[in-house]
Every structure is written in C-alpha cells, then in structure tokens.
Design a protein around this motif. Structure first.
Motif, PDB file in Angstrom:
ATOM      1  N   TYR A  76      23.819  34.304  44.622  1.00  0.00           N
ATOM      2  CA  TYR A  76      24.873  34.259  43.651  1.00  0.00           C
ATOM      3  C   TYR A  76      25.157  35.713  43.379  1.00  0.00           C
ATOM      4  CZ  TYR A  76      21.136  35.046  40.371  1.00  0.00           C
ATOM      5  OH  TYR A  76      19.838  35.364  39.572  1.00  0.00           O
ATOM      6  N   ARG A  77      26.146  36.005  42.802  1.00  0.00           N
ATOM      7  CA  ARG A  77      26.605  37.550  42.502  1.00  0.00           C
ATOM      8  C   ARG A  77      26.963  37.259  41.046  1.00  0.00           C
ATOM      9  NH1 ARG A  77      27.149  41.024  46.615  1.00  0.00           N
ATOM     10  NH2 ARG A  77      27.103  42.756  44.737  1.00  0.00           N
ATOM     11  N   LEU A  78      26.664  38.521  40.123  1.00  0.00           N
ATOM     12  CA  LEU A  78      27.343  37.996  38.765  1.00  0.00           C
ATOM     13  C   LEU A  78      27.953  39.417  38.414  1.00  0.00           C
ATOM     14  CD1 LEU A  78      23.755  37.455  36.888  1.00  0.00           C
ATOM     15  CD2 LEU A  78      25.644  35.857  37.894  1.00  0.00           C
ATOM     16  N   LEU A  79      28.823  39.329  37.488  1.00  0.00           N
ATOM     17  CA  LEU A  79      29.850  40.176  37.182  1.00  0.00           C
ATOM     18  C   LEU A  79      29.330  40.858  35.930  1.00  0.00           C
ATOM     19  CD1 LEU A  79      33.671  39.012  37.206  1.00  0.00           C
ATOM     20  CD2 LEU A  79      32.850  41.011  38.160  1.00  0.00           C
ATOM     21  N   TYR A  80      29.189  42.263  35.807  1.00  0.00           N
ATOM     22  CA  TYR A  80      28.801  42.769  34.550  1.00  0.00           C
ATOM     23  C   TYR A  80      29.897  43.764  34.139  1.00  0.00           C
ATOM     24  CZ  TYR A  80      24.491  41.403  36.219  1.00  0.00           C
ATOM     25  OH  TYR A  80      23.161  40.685  36.460  1.00  0.00           O
ATOM     26  N   PRO A 136      35.261  42.617  24.532  1.00  0.00           N
ATOM     27  CA  PRO A 136      36.399  42.706  25.481  1.00  0.00           C
ATOM     28  C   PRO A 136      36.490  44.416  25.882  1.00  0.00           C
ATOM     29  CG  PRO A 136      36.915  43.231  23.014  1.00  0.00           C
ATOM     30  CD  PRO A 136      35.372  42.892  23.001  1.00  0.00           C
ATOM     31  N   ILE A 137      37.607  44.291  26.637  1.00  0.00           N
ATOM     32  CA  ILE A 137      37.675  45.618  27.445  1.00  0.00           C
ATOM     33  C   ILE A 137      38.964  46.136  27.271  1.00  0.00           C
ATOM     34  CG2 ILE A 137      38.210  44.556  29.736  1.00  0.00           C
ATOM     35  CD1 ILE A 137      36.734  46.404  31.286  1.00  0.00           C
ATOM     36  N   GLY A 138      39.116  47.558  26.878  1.00  0.00           N
ATOM     37  CA  GLY A 138      40.519  48.498  26.683  1.00  0.00           C
ATOM     38  C   GLY A 138      40.963  48.344  28.123  1.00  0.00           C
ATOM     39  N   GLU A 139      42.381  48.837  27.973  1.00  0.00           N
ATOM     40  CA  GLU A 139      43.150  48.995  29.096  1.00  0.00           C
ATOM     41  C   GLU A 139      42.522  50.019  30.005  1.00  0.00           C
ATOM     42  OE1 GLU A 139      45.562  46.828  30.049  1.00  0.00           O
ATOM     43  OE2 GLU A 139      45.842  48.225  31.811  1.00  0.00           O
ATOM     44  N   GLU A 140      42.047  51.242  29.492  1.00  0.00           N
ATOM     45  CA  GLU A 140      41.769  52.521  30.230  1.00  0.00           C
ATOM     46  C   GLU A 140      40.524  52.127  31.043  1.00  0.00           C
ATOM     47  OE1 GLU A 140      40.865  57.031  29.168  1.00  0.00           O
ATOM     48  OE2 GLU A 140      42.518  55.983  28.068  1.00  0.00           O
ATOM     49  N   SER A 141      39.420  51.564  30.231  1.00  0.00           N
ATOM     50  CA  SER A 141      38.086  50.986  30.929  1.00  0.00           C
ATOM     51  C   SER A 141      38.315  49.883  31.899  1.00  0.00           C
ATOM     52  CB  SER A 141      37.196  50.578  29.737  1.00  0.00           C
ATOM     53  OG  SER A 141      37.289  50.989  28.542  1.00  0.00           O
ATOM     54  N   GLN A 174      40.847  49.549  33.965  1.00  0.00           N
ATOM     55  CA  GLN A 174      41.515  50.348  35.213  1.00  0.00           C
ATOM     56  C   GLN A 174      40.314  50.980  36.139  1.00  0.00           C
ATOM     57  OE1 GLN A 174      44.217  49.578  36.505  1.00  0.00           O
ATOM     58  NE2 GLN A 174      45.219  48.772  34.572  1.00  0.00           N
ATOM     59  N   THR A 175      39.373  51.691  35.254  1.00  0.00           N
ATOM     60  CA  THR A 175      38.157  52.355  35.645  1.00  0.00           C
ATOM     61  C   THR A 175      37.175  51.316  36.415  1.00  0.00           C
ATOM     62  OG1 THR A 175      38.605  53.972  33.940  1.00  0.00           O
ATOM     63  CG2 THR A 175      36.522  53.973  35.315  1.00  0.00           C
ATOM     64  N   ILE A 176      36.805  50.417  35.572  1.00  0.00           N
ATOM     65  CA  ILE A 176      35.834  49.433  36.200  1.00  0.00           C
ATOM     66  C   ILE A 176      36.265  48.600  37.258  1.00  0.00           C
ATOM     67  CG2 ILE A 176      36.121  47.147  34.854  1.00  0.00           C
ATOM     68  CD1 ILE A 176      33.169  47.787  33.838  1.00  0.00           C
ATOM     69  N   ILE A 177      37.575  48.301  37.339  1.00  0.00           N
ATOM     70  CA  ILE A 177      37.650  47.540  38.593  1.00  0.00           C
ATOM     71  C   ILE A 177      37.781  48.259  40.005  1.00  0.00           C
ATOM     72  CG2 ILE A 177      39.099  45.691  37.691  1.00  0.00           C
ATOM     73  CD1 ILE A 177      41.775  47.205  38.400  1.00  0.00           C
ATOM     74  N   LYS A 236      33.999  46.087  42.201  1.00  0.00           N
ATOM     75  CA  LYS A 236      34.963  45.648  43.199  1.00  0.00           C
ATOM     76  C   LYS A 236      34.508  44.717  44.256  1.00  0.00           C
ATOM     77  CE  LYS A 236      38.459  48.651  45.394  1.00  0.00           C
ATOM     78  NZ  LYS A 236      38.899  49.797  45.776  1.00  0.00           N
ATOM     79  N   GLU A 237      33.132  44.904  44.752  1.00  0.00           N
ATOM     80  CA  GLU A 237      32.752  43.941  45.839  1.00  0.00           C
ATOM     81  C   GLU A 237      32.573  42.800  45.416  1.00  0.00           C
ATOM     82  OE1 GLU A 237      28.532  44.720  46.883  1.00  0.00           O
ATOM     83  OE2 GLU A 237      28.835  42.935  48.158  1.00  0.00           O
ATOM     84  N   VAL A 238      32.056  42.310  44.146  1.00  0.00           N
ATOM     85  CA  VAL A 238      32.071  41.065  43.614  1.00  0.00           C
ATOM     86  C   VAL A 238      33.518  40.338  43.317  1.00  0.00           C
ATOM     87  CG1 VAL A 238      31.164  39.659  41.609  1.00  0.00           C
ATOM     88  CG2 VAL A 238      29.643  41.497  42.387  1.00  0.00           C
ATOM     89  N   LEU A 239      34.374  41.187  42.862  1.00  0.00           N
ATOM     90  CA  LEU A 239      35.727  40.740  42.531  1.00  0.00           C
ATOM     91  C   LEU A 239      36.210  40.456  43.956  1.00  0.00           C
ATOM     92  CD1 LEU A 239      37.186  43.389  40.015  1.00  0.00           C
ATOM     93  CD2 LEU A 239      36.505  40.991  39.707  1.00  0.00           C
TER      94      LEU A 239
END
Ligand code: G3H
Length: 255
Positions: free
Chosen positions: A116-120, A124-129, A131-134, A140-143
């Motif tokens: 399994y892989r998890l998403l950290y 909630p997440i703001g628009e700017e964060s 864009q950075t986090i993806i 990115k790898e898990v996505l």
C-alpha cells in the motif's frame, strides 16, 4: 419485515441492476441503518467479489467511511494475484482518522497481505499549497498510481450527514440544508441529478479517472441512503453496487 429468501434476493438484485442500469448488484438481507451486522455482511460480500476481480499488478483505490471499514475488516489474505497495491482515493477530506481513506487503505492492505501507499496532504488545503504539494515528488508518485487505478471501491454518503460529520464550513452546511446536495462520494457532493455541486479541495482521484478504471464499485446500504445512492448513480460511472435490502427496496420504488 426484512430477511428475504435467496430467490427473492436475486429478483431484488436484478431489479436494482435494471433501475440503475449497471452490470452487477449484490443485495444482502436487512437494513444497515438499524442492524450493524448488515454492514459487516455487505463488507464480506464485497471482499469476496473483489478477491475474484483482482489480477497481478492491479491497483485498488479505496475511500474511507464506516462501510469501507467493514470491507477492510472482511478482506481475506490474497493468494490469487501478485503485486496488488492499495491506495487511498483522496487525501484527507475532514473525516476523523478512523474514517479516513488512508486508515482504511492501510488496514485493507494489511489483511490482504498486499502493498500500500498513503497520501499525506494537509486538510483542508489552500489553493497555493495545493499547487505546490501536487508537485512534491513523493506526493506526485502516489498520485500517478491513484490516477491509474484499475479498481475503485468507495462508500456513498447522504450529503447532509457527511457535511455534518466532517469539518465542513458552516455556510456550506447551510447551503446544503436547502436540499441542493443529495449525495457524497470521495469528497464530491452531487445534486439529485448527479451534477457536482461541491468538491472538497484535496488531491487524489478525480471524477474523470473513474472512466479509465476497469471497475468502479460502490458499497452503501440502509434506507437512509437510498436517495443518495440514486443521485450518485445518475453519474453513470459505476458498474457495481453492493447494498442491502432496505436501500434496494426504496431504490426500485424510486423513493
Ligand atoms: O463517502 C461516503 C462516506 O464515506 C460514507 O460513509 O460508510 O460511514 O456511511 P459511511
């Protein structure tokens, strides 16, 4: 009034398939709103179905919720397929940790003896964060694994119930009270016609990704969820429903 015989159940299953226009439907006797073992039974039947569908190198995306937790608890060790990978469908969407997709994903993979892989991601997440986090390599790898999922399994919630259970901004809850949102699945809220009326800002599976999956399974039961199930299935993206007798009866009556 619940507890049908096997032949009556298969008639009910066929009528739900026709009503929703899907390939496969499993109905378990009873009403999971009032009988806890009914949810466990849905979990068991869904686990058996999933086990048969798994193939080597297959990726399974899962959501959170108490029904999905019942599925995780019923998952048998997988001997039939190698390299099966479980991933959470979405990042946190305001649920308590026991109901989160990450938690269910890890529990399911452990029982299945799979990877399994998890998403950290913050929630909630703001628009700017966002864009950075993806763009963050580990996320990115898990996505990229999530977006290519072969099988997606998710719960369906009644919109108001879910909005209240989660950390939902008050103005949104008020807006939902007017009846605009009927159902919820993987952080998307839908109206009675299956149109998206709100989505929780988080990373992970997008509605479009469902079209690429070989199978999309919803697991949801209880008379209280019948309207939500009908609304969600208007999307026409799922091919399988695991439900209970109480929800099935209302679904076919169109209530
Ligand atoms: O998205 C839907 C909800 O996760 C369903 O939650 O199974 O606890 O009713 P539940």
């Amino acid at each position: 009034a619940f507890m049908l015989e096997a032949s009556e159940i298969s008639v009910l299953e066929q009528r739900v398939r026709e009503t929703l226009g899907i390939d496969n439907c499993i109905v378990v006797p009873g009403n999971s709103d009032t009988q806890d073992w009914v949810k466990q039974e849905m979990g068991k039947r869904c686990a058996q179905l999933l086990e048969k569908m798994l193939h080597p190198n297959c990726t399974v995306a899962v959501t959170g919720g108490t029904t999905m937790a019942a599925l995780a608890a019923a998952m048998p060790p997988i001997h039939t397929a190698e390299n099966v990978m479980f991933v959470p469908a979405r990042g946190g969407i305001g649920e308590q940790v026991e109901n989160e997709a990450n938690t269910i994903c890890a529990a399911m993979a452990k029982r299945a003896k799979s990877q399994y892989r998890l998403l950290y991601v913050p929630d909630p997440i703001g628009e700017e964060s966002y864009q950075t986090i993806i763009e963050e390599p580990s996320v990115k790898e898990v996505l990229s694994i999530i977006n290519r999922s072969d099988i997606v399994i998710h719960g369906i919630g009644d919109a108001m119930t879910m909005a209240k259970r989660r950390r939902t901004p008050e103005p949104l809850v008020e807006q939902f009270k007017s009846g605009v949102a009927v159902s919820e699945a993987f952080g998307y809220y839908f109206d009675a016609e299956g149109n998206v009326v709100h989505r929780v800002r988080t990373v992970g599976l997008q509605l479009e990704d469902l079209d690429k999956a070989e199978s999309v399974i919803a697991i949801a039961g209880g008379a209280s969820k019948a309207r939500a199930i009908a609304s969600y299935f208007k999307l026409g993206r799922n091919n399988i429903l695991v439900t209970d007798e109480a929800a099935a009866n209302q679904l076919i009556k169109g209530e």
